[in-house]
Scaffold this active site. Structure first.
Site, PDB file in Angstrom:
ATOM      1  N   ASP A   9      -9.486  -0.554  -4.219  1.00 24.01           N
ATOM      2  CA  ASP A   9      -9.148  -0.006  -2.914  1.00 24.01           C
ATOM      3  C   ASP A   9      -9.694   1.435  -2.920  1.00 24.01           C
ATOM      4  O   ASP A   9      -9.975   1.974  -3.998  1.00 24.01           O
ATOM      5  CB  ASP A   9      -7.618  -0.021  -2.746  1.00 24.01           C
ATOM      6  CG  ASP A   9      -7.177   0.757  -1.541  1.00 24.01           C
ATOM      7  OD1 ASP A   9      -7.712   0.512  -0.448  1.00 24.01           O
ATOM      8  OD2 ASP A   9      -6.295   1.634  -1.675  1.00 24.01           O
ATOM      9  N   ASP A  11      -8.685   4.508  -0.460  1.00 24.69           N
ATOM     10  CA  ASP A  11      -7.726   5.588  -0.185  1.00 24.69           C
ATOM     11  C   ASP A  11      -6.536   5.521  -1.145  1.00 24.69           C
ATOM     12  O   ASP A  11      -5.812   4.528  -1.156  1.00 24.69           O
ATOM     13  CB  ASP A  11      -7.208   5.457   1.259  1.00 24.69           C
ATOM     14  CG  ASP A  11      -8.333   5.595   2.290  1.00 24.69           C
ATOM     15  OD1 ASP A  11      -9.067   6.585   2.211  1.00 24.69           O
ATOM     16  OD2 ASP A  11      -8.460   4.715   3.152  1.00 24.69           O
ATOM     17  N   LEU A  44       2.417   2.261   6.043  1.00 20.31           N
ATOM     18  CA  LEU A  44       1.105   2.354   6.685  1.00 20.31           C
ATOM     19  C   LEU A  44      -0.052   2.201   5.704  1.00 20.31           C
ATOM     20  O   LEU A  44      -1.175   1.899   6.099  1.00 20.31           O
ATOM     21  CB  LEU A  44       0.950   3.710   7.395  1.00 20.31           C
ATOM     22  CG  LEU A  44       1.418   3.792   8.850  1.00 20.31           C
ATOM     23  CD1 LEU A  44       2.844   3.401   9.010  1.00 20.31           C
ATOM     24  CD2 LEU A  44       1.155   5.175   9.400  1.00 20.31           C
ATOM     25  N   LYS A  45       0.242   2.406   4.421  1.00 16.23           N
ATOM     26  CA  LYS A  45      -0.849   2.372   3.436  1.00 16.23           C
ATOM     27  C   LYS A  45      -1.497   0.995   3.394  1.00 16.23           C
ATOM     28  O   LYS A  45      -0.803  -0.012   3.313  1.00 16.23           O
ATOM     29  CB  LYS A  45      -0.327   2.754   2.053  1.00 16.23           C
ATOM     30  CG  LYS A  45      -0.029   4.225   1.914  1.00 16.23           C
ATOM     31  CD  LYS A  45       0.305   4.583   0.483  1.00 16.23           C
ATOM     32  CE  LYS A  45       0.613   6.058   0.337  1.00 16.23           C
ATOM     33  NZ  LYS A  45       1.144   6.371  -0.989  1.00 16.23           N
ATOM     34  N   ARG A  49      -5.987   0.722  11.239  1.00 15.28           N
ATOM     35  CA  ARG A  49      -5.654   1.868  12.102  1.00 15.28           C
ATOM     36  C   ARG A  49      -4.714   1.465  13.241  1.00 15.28           C
ATOM     37  O   ARG A  49      -3.689   2.104  13.468  1.00 15.28           O
ATOM     38  CB  ARG A  49      -6.949   2.455  12.660  1.00 15.28           C
ATOM     39  CG  ARG A  49      -6.779   3.847  13.240  1.00 15.28           C
ATOM     40  CD  ARG A  49      -8.094   4.361  13.788  1.00 15.28           C
ATOM     41  NE  ARG A  49      -9.150   4.316  12.783  1.00 15.28           N
ATOM     42  CZ  ARG A  49     -10.449   4.413  13.059  1.00 15.28           C
ATOM     43  NH1 ARG A  49     -10.856   4.564  14.300  1.00 15.28           N
ATOM     44  NH2 ARG A  49     -11.346   4.352  12.088  1.00 15.28           N
ATOM     45  N   LYS A  76      -5.813  10.447  16.274  1.00 17.99           N
ATOM     46  CA  LYS A  76      -5.483  10.482  14.832  1.00 17.99           C
ATOM     47  C   LYS A  76      -6.762  10.433  14.013  1.00 17.99           C
ATOM     48  O   LYS A  76      -6.945  11.174  13.053  1.00 17.99           O
ATOM     49  CB  LYS A  76      -4.568   9.305  14.475  1.00 17.99           C
ATOM     50  CG  LYS A  76      -4.202   9.207  12.994  1.00 17.99           C
ATOM     51  CD  LYS A  76      -5.130   8.305  12.197  1.00 17.99           C
ATOM     52  CE  LYS A  76      -4.906   8.393  10.700  1.00 17.99           C
ATOM     53  NZ  LYS A  76      -5.790   7.510   9.948  1.00 17.99           N
ATOM     54  N   SER A 116     -10.741   0.533   5.605  1.00 17.06           N
ATOM     55  CA  SER A 116     -11.053   1.750   6.351  1.00 17.06           C
ATOM     56  C   SER A 116     -12.460   1.702   6.945  1.00 17.06           C
ATOM     57  O   SER A 116     -13.428   1.342   6.267  1.00 17.06           O
ATOM     58  CB  SER A 116     -10.946   2.976   5.451  1.00 17.06           C
ATOM     59  OG  SER A 116     -11.446   4.100   6.138  1.00 17.06           O
ATOM     60  N   LYS A 145      -5.244  -5.925   5.346  1.00 17.98           N
ATOM     61  CA  LYS A 145      -4.284  -6.311   4.316  1.00 17.98           C
ATOM     62  C   LYS A 145      -2.905  -6.378   4.979  1.00 17.98           C
ATOM     63  O   LYS A 145      -2.663  -5.591   5.878  1.00 17.98           O
ATOM     64  CB  LYS A 145      -4.284  -5.267   3.192  1.00 17.98           C
ATOM     65  CG  LYS A 145      -5.655  -5.105   2.541  1.00 17.98           C
ATOM     66  CD  LYS A 145      -5.713  -3.848   1.688  1.00 17.98           C
ATOM     67  CE  LYS A 145      -7.137  -3.599   1.204  1.00 17.98           C
ATOM     68  NZ  LYS A 145      -7.302  -2.356   0.452  1.00 17.98           N
TER      69      LYS A 145
HETATM   70  C1  G6P Z   1      -6.838   2.223   4.429  1.00 15.55           C
HETATM   71  C2  G6P Z   1      -5.688   3.209   4.376  1.00 15.55           C
HETATM   72  C3  G6P Z   1      -4.860   3.153   5.656  1.00 15.55           C
HETATM   73  C4  G6P Z   1      -5.760   3.262   6.882  1.00 15.55           C
HETATM   74  C5  G6P Z   1      -6.795   2.145   6.873  1.00 15.55           C
HETATM   75  C6  G6P Z   1      -7.743   2.221   8.055  1.00 15.55           C
HETATM   76  O1  G6P Z   1      -6.329   0.953   4.244  1.00 15.55           O
HETATM   77  O2  G6P Z   1      -4.846   2.957   3.276  1.00 15.55           O
HETATM   78  O3  G6P Z   1      -3.941   4.203   5.606  1.00 15.55           O
HETATM   79  O4  G6P Z   1      -5.009   3.207   8.059  1.00 15.55           O
HETATM   80  O5  G6P Z   1      -7.538   2.241   5.674  1.00 15.55           O
HETATM   81  O6  G6P Z   1      -8.510   3.380   7.921  1.00 15.55           O
HETATM   82  P1  G6P Z   1      -9.438   4.021   9.027  1.00 15.55           P
HETATM   83  O7  G6P Z   1     -10.149   5.102   8.277  1.00 15.55           O
HETATM   84  O8  G6P Z   1     -10.368   2.926   9.484  1.00 15.55           O
HETATM   85  O9  G6P Z   1      -8.573   4.500  10.115  1.00 15.55           O
HETATM   86 MG    MG Z   2      -4.967   2.630  -0.517  1.00 16.40          MG
END
Ligand code: G6P
Ligand code: MG
Length: 214
Positions: A9, A11, A44-45, A49, A76, A116, A145
């Site tokens: 993963d 982030d 949220l993790k 989005r 955001k 992400s 996920k």
């Molecule tokens: C990852 C992070 C989330 C985030 C998602 C979407 O899974 O853990 O916190 O919301 O990515 O990310 P983005 O950069 O597309 O908004």
């Molecule tokens: Mg993560």
């Protein structure tokens, strides 16, 4: 069973961006007039989005129509992109590069498995792209996920079967996604939060290939 691939993963596992997601969501919550704690943030993790926004609004007891929700998510994201645009290699988490280099030396393939849509900018700014044999990010998947899509695609792109892969994850939703993909999963973070993973490490410093043995 021999492990042939590791899926990371992004982030909160490879880079310290989980804090920026949190800061940006918190800023939005505060602007809407409610508090958003680190504990709430665990939900949220690993989540997409738009789904993250749904959870945030549920916490604040708020609801808006689709058009406004799109605007809030964009707001955001603009803050988040502003934070990550200043990133450099110093924000790669300790031990990550050494661990990945060691895996590669031992013939293990490496993939990124993140939902992400900003993964590309982060890999670019931190100079990490070259380490990955396959990159699956939010632009390549339709389901976030805990759906296993992101990890199954990563295995497929590596040319491996799911059972030949191990996932590294910091999110509860990500651990569930790995399980749904029939993969072993190592949690990166707190034992208490990541209790459903097969093993938990607090980070990659001092971690060697024996972590892949079960
Ligand atoms: C990852 C992070 C989330 C985030 C998602 C979407 O899974 O853990 O916190 O919301 O990515 O990310 P983005 O950069 O597309 O908004
Ligand atoms: Mg993560």
């Amino acid at each position: 069973m021999t492990i042939k691939g590791c899926i990371f993963d992004l982030d909160g596992v490879v880079v310290d961006t989980a804090k920026y997601h949190y800061l940006a969501w918190k800023r939005l919550a505060n602007e809407l007039g409610f508090e958003f704690t680190e504990k709430d943030n665990e939900r949220l993790k690993g989540v997409s989005r738009m789904k993250s926004l749904e959870i945030l609004l549920e916490i604040g007891n708020m609801n808006f129509d689709e058009e406004i929700k799109e605007k809030l998510a964009e707001k955001k994201n603009n803050w988040y992109v502003e934070y990550i645009s200043k990133m450099d290699e110093s924000e790669i988490l300790p031990g990550v590069k050494e661990f990945i280099t060691n895996l590669k030396k031992n013939g293990i393939k490496i993939a990124l498995g993140s939902v992400s849509k900003n993964a590309g900018i982060i890999l670019e700014n931190t100079n990490l792209k070259k380490y990955f044999d396959a990159i699956i990010d939010g632009n390549k998947v339709t389901k976030a996920k805990p759906d296993p899509e992101v990890f199954l695609k990563a295995a497929e792109e590596l040319g491996l079967e799911p059972y030949e892969c191990i996932v590294f994850e910091d999110a509860v939703a990500g651990i569930e996604a790995a399980k749904n993909a029939n993969m072993r999963v190592i949690g990166v973070g707190s034992d208490e939060i990541l209790k459903d993973s097969d093993k938990v490490i607090s980070g990659f410093e001092g971690i060697d290939l024996s972590i892949l043995e079960f």
